[in-house]
Design a protein around this motif. Sequence first.
Motif, PDB file in Angstrom:
ATOM      1  N   MET A   1     -14.581   9.341  35.851  1.00 45.03           N
ATOM      2  CA  MET A   1     -13.821  10.020  34.780  1.00 45.03           C
ATOM      3  C   MET A   1     -12.432  10.396  35.277  1.00 45.03           C
ATOM      4  O   MET A   1     -12.294  11.173  36.225  1.00 45.03           O
ATOM      5  CB  MET A   1     -14.567  11.289  34.350  1.00 45.03           C
ATOM      6  CG  MET A   1     -15.690  11.004  33.380  1.00 45.03           C
ATOM      7  SD  MET A   1     -15.081  10.945  31.685  1.00 45.03           S
ATOM      8  CE  MET A   1     -16.596  10.589  30.831  1.00 45.03           C
ATOM      9  N   GLU A  32     -19.794  17.640  39.011  1.00 42.98           N
ATOM     10  CA  GLU A  32     -20.925  16.754  38.731  1.00 42.98           C
ATOM     11  C   GLU A  32     -22.209  17.553  38.489  1.00 42.98           C
ATOM     12  O   GLU A  32     -22.994  17.241  37.596  1.00 42.98           O
ATOM     13  CB  GLU A  32     -21.099  15.751  39.877  1.00 42.98           C
ATOM     14  CG  GLU A  32     -20.063  14.634  39.792  1.00 42.98           C
ATOM     15  CD  GLU A  32     -20.096  13.719  40.994  1.00 42.98           C
ATOM     16  OE1 GLU A  32     -20.823  14.027  41.961  1.00 42.98           O
ATOM     17  OE2 GLU A  32     -19.392  12.691  40.962  1.00 42.98           O
ATOM     18  N   GLU A  36     -24.327  17.556  35.081  1.00 44.95           N
ATOM     19  CA  GLU A  36     -25.743  17.199  35.106  1.00 44.95           C
ATOM     20  C   GLU A  36     -26.578  18.219  34.337  1.00 44.95           C
ATOM     21  O   GLU A  36     -27.535  17.884  33.663  1.00 44.95           O
ATOM     22  CB  GLU A  36     -26.215  17.133  36.559  1.00 44.95           C
ATOM     23  CG  GLU A  36     -27.525  16.402  36.732  1.00 44.95           C
ATOM     24  CD  GLU A  36     -27.854  16.270  38.197  1.00 44.95           C
ATOM     25  OE1 GLU A  36     -28.166  17.319  38.820  1.00 44.95           O
ATOM     26  OE2 GLU A  36     -27.779  15.152  38.735  1.00 44.95           O
ATOM     27  N   THR A  41     -29.972  13.091  30.670  1.00 47.64           N
ATOM     28  CA  THR A  41     -29.946  11.656  30.991  1.00 47.64           C
ATOM     29  C   THR A  41     -28.656  11.032  30.494  1.00 47.64           C
ATOM     30  O   THR A  41     -27.951  11.607  29.676  1.00 47.64           O
ATOM     31  CB  THR A  41     -31.105  10.910  30.306  1.00 47.64           C
ATOM     32  OG1 THR A  41     -31.059  11.234  28.919  1.00 47.64           O
ATOM     33  CG2 THR A  41     -32.442  11.270  30.917  1.00 47.64           C
ATOM     34  N   GLY A  42     -28.386   9.860  31.004  1.00 45.84           N
ATOM     35  CA  GLY A  42     -27.279   9.070  30.487  1.00 45.84           C
ATOM     36  C   GLY A  42     -25.922   9.559  30.946  1.00 45.84           C
ATOM     37  O   GLY A  42     -25.798  10.380  31.841  1.00 45.84           O
ATOM     38  N   GLN A  43     -24.919   8.997  30.290  1.00 46.62           N
ATOM     39  CA  GLN A  43     -23.544   9.263  30.669  1.00 46.62           C
ATOM     40  C   GLN A  43     -23.037  10.552  30.032  1.00 46.62           C
ATOM     41  O   GLN A  43     -23.421  10.909  28.922  1.00 46.62           O
ATOM     42  CB  GLN A  43     -22.654   8.096  30.217  1.00 46.62           C
ATOM     43  CG  GLN A  43     -22.612   6.961  31.233  1.00 46.62           C
ATOM     44  CD  GLN A  43     -21.712   7.306  32.402  1.00 46.62           C
ATOM     45  OE1 GLN A  43     -20.549   7.554  32.211  1.00 46.62           O
ATOM     46  NE2 GLN A  43     -22.263   7.320  33.606  1.00 46.62           N
ATOM     47  N   ALA A  44     -22.179  11.231  30.771  1.00 47.55           N
ATOM     48  CA  ALA A  44     -21.545  12.426  30.221  1.00 47.55           C
ATOM     49  C   ALA A  44     -20.476  12.002  29.227  1.00 47.55           C
ATOM     50  O   ALA A  44     -19.720  11.075  29.483  1.00 47.55           O
ATOM     51  CB  ALA A  44     -20.914  13.238  31.336  1.00 47.55           C
ATOM     52  N   SER A  45     -20.446  12.688  28.094  1.00 42.44           N
ATOM     53  CA  SER A  45     -19.415  12.356  27.104  1.00 42.44           C
ATOM     54  C   SER A  45     -18.120  13.075  27.438  1.00 42.44           C
ATOM     55  O   SER A  45     -18.086  13.958  28.292  1.00 42.44           O
ATOM     56  CB  SER A  45     -19.891  12.776  25.711  1.00 42.44           C
ATOM     57  OG  SER A  45     -19.916  14.171  25.636  1.00 42.44           O
ATOM     58  N   LYS A  46     -17.088  12.652  26.719  1.00 44.19           N
ATOM     59  CA  LYS A  46     -15.769  13.261  26.933  1.00 44.19           C
ATOM     60  C   LYS A  46     -15.822  14.766  26.654  1.00 44.19           C
ATOM     61  O   LYS A  46     -15.204  15.564  27.363  1.00 44.19           O
ATOM     62  CB  LYS A  46     -14.772  12.575  25.988  1.00 44.19           C
ATOM     63  CG  LYS A  46     -13.344  12.770  26.372  1.00 44.19           C
ATOM     64  CD  LYS A  46     -12.426  11.807  25.592  1.00 44.19           C
ATOM     65  CE  LYS A  46     -10.992  12.246  25.710  1.00 44.19           C
ATOM     66  NZ  LYS A  46     -10.427  12.814  24.513  1.00 44.19           N
ATOM     67  N   ASP A  48     -18.410  16.752  26.981  1.00 43.72           N
ATOM     68  CA  ASP A  48     -19.086  17.453  28.064  1.00 43.72           C
ATOM     69  C   ASP A  48     -18.114  17.761  29.192  1.00 43.72           C
ATOM     70  O   ASP A  48     -18.057  18.878  29.701  1.00 43.72           O
ATOM     71  CB  ASP A  48     -20.248  16.597  28.608  1.00 43.72           C
ATOM     72  CG  ASP A  48     -21.365  16.451  27.583  1.00 43.72           C
ATOM     73  OD1 ASP A  48     -21.581  17.426  26.844  1.00 43.72           O
ATOM     74  OD2 ASP A  48     -21.993  15.376  27.544  1.00 43.72           O
TER      75      ASP A  48
ATOM     76  N   ARG B  76     -25.821  13.107  45.938  1.00 42.06           N
ATOM     77  CA  ARG B  76     -24.463  13.633  45.796  1.00 42.06           C
ATOM     78  C   ARG B  76     -24.173  14.529  46.987  1.00 42.06           C
ATOM     79  O   ARG B  76     -25.001  15.389  47.318  1.00 42.06           O
ATOM     80  CB  ARG B  76     -24.396  14.426  44.493  1.00 42.06           C
ATOM     81  CG  ARG B  76     -23.164  15.204  44.267  1.00 42.06           C
ATOM     82  CD  ARG B  76     -23.234  15.915  42.939  1.00 42.06           C
ATOM     83  NE  ARG B  76     -23.655  15.007  41.866  1.00 42.06           N
ATOM     84  CZ  ARG B  76     -24.521  15.329  40.910  1.00 42.06           C
ATOM     85  NH1 ARG B  76     -25.056  16.517  40.897  1.00 42.06           N
ATOM     86  NH2 ARG B  76     -24.842  14.458  39.981  1.00 42.06           N
TER      87      ARG B  76
END
Lengths: 348, 116
Positions: A1, A32, A36, A41-46, A48, B76
């Motif tokens: 990001m 991070e 989390e 799960t999955g990708q962090a959105s803008k 977030d 991490r």
Amino acid sequence: MEVIDRYIYAVTQRLPEQQREDIQRELLSLIEDMLEERISTGQASKEDVESVLLELGPPNQLAAKYRGYERYLIGPMLIDAYLTTLKIVLTSIVIGLTAVFMIDTFLSHSGKLDPVTSYLASLVTGAAQGFAWVTVVFAWMEYRQRINNAGNSSRNKAWKPSDLPLIPDAKMKIKRIRPILSIFFPIVVMVICLYLTDLLGIWRYRDGVLTSVPFLDNDVFRRYWPLLWIVAALSITKQIVRIIVRYRSSKLLAFYIVMTMITTMLVCIMLADKTLWNPHFIQDLTTSSLMSAEGNNFKTLVSNWPRVKEWLVNAIVVLTLLDIIRESRAWYRAKSSPSPITKQKPLV
Amino acid sequence: MADLNETILGLLSELRRGTIVIGVLSQLSEPRYGYSLVPLLEEKGVAVDPGTLYPLLRRLEKQGLLESRWDTNESRPRKYYLLSPFGKEVYAGLYQEWRKLVASMEGILTDFGGGV
């Protein structure tokens, strides 16, 4: 990001070099972790990422917390005096330049294409010069103060109540108007000198034509501009210190005398330079028929012209001495006159 | 006059500032990374935001109260903090002082408090 990297960069840029890498790694792992927590799960959105960064707060504030202190160019101790001085200096410059503009227009002498534009341009450059000088002087004072404070805190153990400075006497107070005028006049005079060099001379109005013979050699004078700026900066510094300290003291008087002597010396060095003066002054006078080559006036002028410079230097030295004597007397009188105890307010 | 809530919040954050240090020290007898302290303290009612906690951890480390090391084995990399021997002594001392402080405040507030 990318925005995370930009945030971390914005924070670490404000921190000492040797801490940057470690804080950068730590901040990255923190962000991070925080991300989390928000998404399982999955990708962090803008959104977030943005909410995490918003929670951490503006980068300059976070960096300030890491540093543990605020950084100033001019701190709270000096800011009032700084703003006062800035107002005086800028006002003086504007008044000086406006005077130059009006004289220029009135004489329609310079032949500039657009006097209003050049007036506005000179306002901008003049104000920038004044602003820069005042800021440099104050930033230097702030820096000195910080060094002094650092030195004092390491010697803190030796502090005794008897070290406390005396409460300044009301009669030792310097009237505020004095330093203000002492900043105002030199700036106005200097602005006129700088912008209207060729107008400083002998003038004659005949048959609708204005002719002038300048005193100074414009090209040589131009080379002295940096020196003039230094003189102006030193004399403004002298007055700034008086505005900040506000009370007469032997230390302040000594500082005042030293600064006055340095600036006077610089001005005298400049005036004593023979090439500064218009070498063709006498010739120009006759050719421009400002003065006939015969007559007593002319002869007195020719014989006295070389000595005018000496007189000028002498006059400046005498005026400086008078100024120093006046300041010393003001200090001495204030010091030796009895303290007006009755003036003090009762404590309760 | 200033807003009532604002004034209370301002004074409260001043009060909290010192307690956070004790709270953090109390949790670091075993190694922990910064963010793991946030929920730990929060569930005990001591809210601290990471933007305050992380600089604080560094400051305590600089003062010699904490030791730190990077753990790069996990997915991490994280920086773990632990009380140093000096930090343990400081914490023990602070703990005693805190107990005394709570007791004396308790005394003051039961004698004179509530009678507003």
